[in-house]
Design a protein around this motif. Structure first.
Motif, mmCIF file in Angstrom:
data_model
loop_
_atom_site.group_PDB
_atom_site.id
_atom_site.type_symbol
_atom_site.label_atom_id
_atom_site.label_comp_id
_atom_site.label_asym_id
_atom_site.label_seq_id
_atom_site.Cartn_x
_atom_site.Cartn_y
_atom_site.Cartn_z
ATOM 1 N N ARG A 79 -30.017 -10.976 1.072
ATOM 2 C CA ARG A 79 -29.085 -10.254 1.836
ATOM 3 C C ARG A 79 -29.214 -10.261 3.574
ATOM 4 O O ARG A 79 -28.348 -10.139 4.152
ATOM 5 C CB ARG A 79 -29.108 -8.862 1.438
ATOM 6 C CG ARG A 79 -28.556 -8.536 0.249
ATOM 7 C CD ARG A 79 -28.594 -6.929 -0.107
ATOM 8 N NE ARG A 79 -27.796 -6.421 0.761
ATOM 9 C CZ ARG A 79 -27.864 -5.262 0.905
ATOM 10 N NH1 ARG A 79 -28.408 -4.269 0.190
ATOM 11 N NH2 ARG A 79 -26.939 -4.346 1.867
ATOM 12 N N ASN A 80 -30.562 -10.375 3.780
ATOM 13 C CA ASN A 80 -30.873 -10.506 5.046
ATOM 14 C C ASN A 80 -30.356 -11.913 5.537
ATOM 15 O O ASN A 80 -29.861 -12.048 6.968
ATOM 16 C CB ASN A 80 -32.424 -10.416 5.470
ATOM 17 C CG ASN A 80 -32.984 -8.993 5.346
ATOM 18 O OD1 ASN A 80 -32.114 -7.985 5.528
ATOM 19 N ND2 ASN A 80 -34.109 -8.895 4.865
ATOM 20 N N LEU A 81 -30.603 -12.963 4.802
ATOM 21 C CA LEU A 81 -29.867 -14.245 5.364
ATOM 22 C C LEU A 81 -28.666 -14.187 5.888
ATOM 23 O O LEU A 81 -27.937 -14.642 6.461
ATOM 24 C CB LEU A 81 -30.339 -15.284 4.292
ATOM 25 C CG LEU A 81 -30.000 -16.655 4.308
ATOM 26 C CD1 LEU A 81 -30.271 -17.566 6.131
ATOM 27 C CD2 LEU A 81 -30.305 -17.732 3.430
ATOM 28 N N LYS A 82 -27.794 -13.614 4.557
ATOM 29 C CA LYS A 82 -26.445 -13.524 4.603
ATOM 30 C C LYS A 82 -25.941 -12.672 5.935
ATOM 31 O O LYS A 82 -24.772 -13.140 6.507
ATOM 32 C CB LYS A 82 -25.771 -12.952 3.389
ATOM 33 C CG LYS A 82 -26.056 -13.756 2.264
ATOM 34 C CD LYS A 82 -25.531 -13.104 0.699
ATOM 35 C CE LYS A 82 -25.760 -13.945 -0.302
ATOM 36 N NZ LYS A 82 -25.359 -13.361 -1.639
ATOM 37 N N LYS A 83 -26.585 -11.508 6.121
ATOM 38 C CA LYS A 83 -26.292 -10.644 7.267
ATOM 39 C C LYS A 83 -26.707 -11.491 8.642
ATOM 40 O O LYS A 83 -25.903 -11.300 9.716
ATOM 41 C CB LYS A 83 -27.016 -9.334 7.362
ATOM 42 C CG LYS A 83 -26.523 -8.630 6.089
ATOM 43 C CD LYS A 83 -27.120 -7.006 6.094
ATOM 44 C CE LYS A 83 -28.692 -6.862 6.098
ATOM 45 N NZ LYS A 83 -29.228 -5.735 5.886
ATOM 46 N N SER A 84 -27.479 -12.089 8.682
ATOM 47 C CA SER A 84 -27.984 -12.876 9.813
ATOM 48 C C SER A 84 -26.892 -13.874 10.238
ATOM 49 O O SER A 84 -26.305 -14.206 11.370
ATOM 50 C CB SER A 84 -29.279 -13.701 9.598
ATOM 51 O OG SER A 84 -30.451 -12.867 9.476
ATOM 52 N N VAL A 85 -26.226 -14.715 9.264
ATOM 53 C CA VAL A 85 -25.521 -15.913 9.424
ATOM 54 C C VAL A 85 -24.119 -15.127 9.822
ATOM 55 O O VAL A 85 -23.495 -15.519 10.460
ATOM 56 C CB VAL A 85 -25.247 -16.720 8.028
ATOM 57 C CG1 VAL A 85 -23.982 -17.658 8.272
ATOM 58 C CG2 VAL A 85 -26.582 -17.466 7.803
ATOM 59 N N HIS A 86 -23.803 -14.007 9.067
ATOM 60 C CA HIS A 86 -22.640 -13.086 9.284
ATOM 61 C C HIS A 86 -22.718 -12.915 10.667
ATOM 62 O O HIS A 86 -21.432 -13.016 11.466
ATOM 63 C CB HIS A 86 -22.496 -12.245 8.189
ATOM 64 C CG HIS A 86 -21.211 -11.181 8.520
ATOM 65 N ND1 HIS A 86 -19.958 -11.402 8.134
ATOM 66 C CD2 HIS A 86 -21.216 -10.123 9.319
ATOM 67 C CE1 HIS A 86 -19.125 -10.532 8.660
ATOM 68 N NE2 HIS A 86 -19.967 -9.370 8.994
ATOM 69 N N LEU A 87 -23.683 -12.282 11.204
ATOM 70 C CA LEU A 87 -23.537 -11.649 12.590
ATOM 71 C C LEU A 87 -23.377 -12.802 13.591
ATOM 72 O O LEU A 87 -22.912 -12.627 14.586
ATOM 73 C CB LEU A 87 -24.869 -10.906 12.649
ATOM 74 C CG LEU A 87 -25.195 -10.119 14.243
ATOM 75 C CD1 LEU A 87 -24.025 -8.843 14.163
ATOM 76 C CD2 LEU A 87 -26.578 -9.507 14.113
ATOM 77 N N CYS A 88 -24.269 -14.002 13.389
ATOM 78 C CA CYS A 88 -24.387 -15.091 14.542
ATOM 79 C C CYS A 88 -22.746 -15.793 14.381
ATOM 80 O O CYS A 88 -22.395 -15.969 15.351
ATOM 81 C CB CYS A 88 -25.328 -16.151 13.926
ATOM 82 S SG CYS A 88 -27.081 -15.875 13.954
ATOM 83 N N LEU A 89 -22.216 -15.768 13.028
ATOM 84 C CA LEU A 89 -20.698 -16.381 13.243
ATOM 85 C C LEU A 89 -19.859 -15.546 14.036
ATOM 86 O O LEU A 89 -18.828 -15.898 14.775
ATOM 87 C CB LEU A 89 -20.317 -16.584 11.866
ATOM 88 C CG LEU A 89 -21.147 -18.012 11.226
ATOM 89 C CD1 LEU A 89 -20.484 -17.985 9.526
ATOM 90 C CD2 LEU A 89 -20.469 -19.288 11.727
ATOM 91 N N GLN A 90 -20.163 -14.137 13.871
ATOM 92 C CA GLN A 90 -19.150 -13.356 14.408
ATOM 93 C C GLN A 90 -19.421 -13.472 15.953
ATOM 94 O O GLN A 90 -18.508 -12.931 16.775
ATOM 95 C CB GLN A 90 -19.205 -11.744 13.700
ATOM 96 C CG GLN A 90 -18.936 -11.680 12.559
ATOM 97 C CD GLN A 90 -17.344 -11.683 12.175
ATOM 98 O OE1 GLN A 90 -16.791 -12.399 12.835
ATOM 99 N NE2 GLN A 90 -16.872 -10.941 11.572
ATOM 100 N N GLY A 91 -20.706 -13.540 16.064
ATOM 101 C CA GLY A 91 -20.966 -13.452 17.555
ATOM 102 C C GLY A 91 -20.274 -14.734 18.303
ATOM 103 O O GLY A 91 -19.925 -14.681 19.358
#
Length: 242
Positions: A79-91
């Protein structure tokens, strides 16, 4: 009552295909028909900024933010990996949206001169909501001292506002396409029946299709390929149609 559900891989494929078509159409319009942006661009620098605006807002903002929405559905790992990628893409999407709006304010008309239409008002509202959403998501889901109960309470609102803002971004793009095409047809630069009009209308339809697929994929139940087909056939009495 019978419910028909598309397999999740089919939804992902439709999302990627529609996103690819949207990217090709906006690139074709902005680069091949770039003379249509000349009325807004008296100089070569202004022309570059005028062409960058649709590219950044459609590819950088809408397509990348849509991909960020789907990360939790297709990306394997923790989940941490998914949240990291999600946050980066949204950024990345947020940065593209801010720079895309700045390209309009960079013209000789200035900020006030560009802040007159429904499209511009919706754009500022959308980027403001998106930025607030990104900041709240960062603080709520990445601040280690935050209580779990608080994160759980914020999550439904985070999901709702994320999908709402994504839909608002697509609606804003549609108003921009309509505003631009209407202007070009009014001054006579683009005939009503022309290749460019077809490309712009196709881009609008592609965005509408893409947003529907992304939102449907985001809210549909997670796909479990290990389950047998028989377990996916149920009706309202315990069976549904896969």
């Amino acid at each position: 009552m019978v419910t028909i559900r598309l397999p999740k891989p089919s939804l992902f494929l439709l999302a990627r295909v529609s996103g690819f078509i949207v990217a090709i159409l906006v690139l074709t319009w902005a680069l091949h028909f770039k003379t249509s942006f000349v009325p807004y661009a008296p100089s070569q620098e202004d022309l570059i900024y005028a062409v960058l605006h649709p590219l950044l807002m459609v590819i950088g903002f809408i397509l990348i933010s849509g991909e960020a929405i789907l990360v939790h559905r297709w990306l394997p790992g923790s989940r941490n990996l998914k949240k990291s990628v999600h946050l980066c893409l949204q950024g990345v999407a947020l940065a593209s949206g801010i720079f895309g709006i700045w390209t309009k304010f960079h013209s000789n008309d200035g900020i006030v001169g560009n802040f007159y239409s429904l499209h511009s008002w919706m754009g500022l509202l959308c980027i403001s909501l998106f930025g607030t959403q990104w900041l709240v998501g960062f603080l709520s889901f990445w601040h280690r001292g935050e209580a779990r109960t608080t994160r759980v309470q914020v999550l439904p609102w985070h999901i709702f506002l994320g999908l709402y803002t994504y839909g608002l971004a697509v609606a804003t793009a549609e108003t921009g396409l309509l505003e631009k095409l209407t202007f070009l047809q009014t001054i006579g630069n683009v005939p009503r029946r022309s290749t460019e009009s077809t490309v712009v209308n196709g881009l609008g339809l592609g965005l509408a299709l893409l947003s529907g697929i992304v939102i449907l994929t985001a809210i549909s139940p997670k796909y479990h390929p290990s389950k047998s087909k028989e377990s996916d056939i149920q009706t309202s009495n315990g069976y549904h149609l896969s």
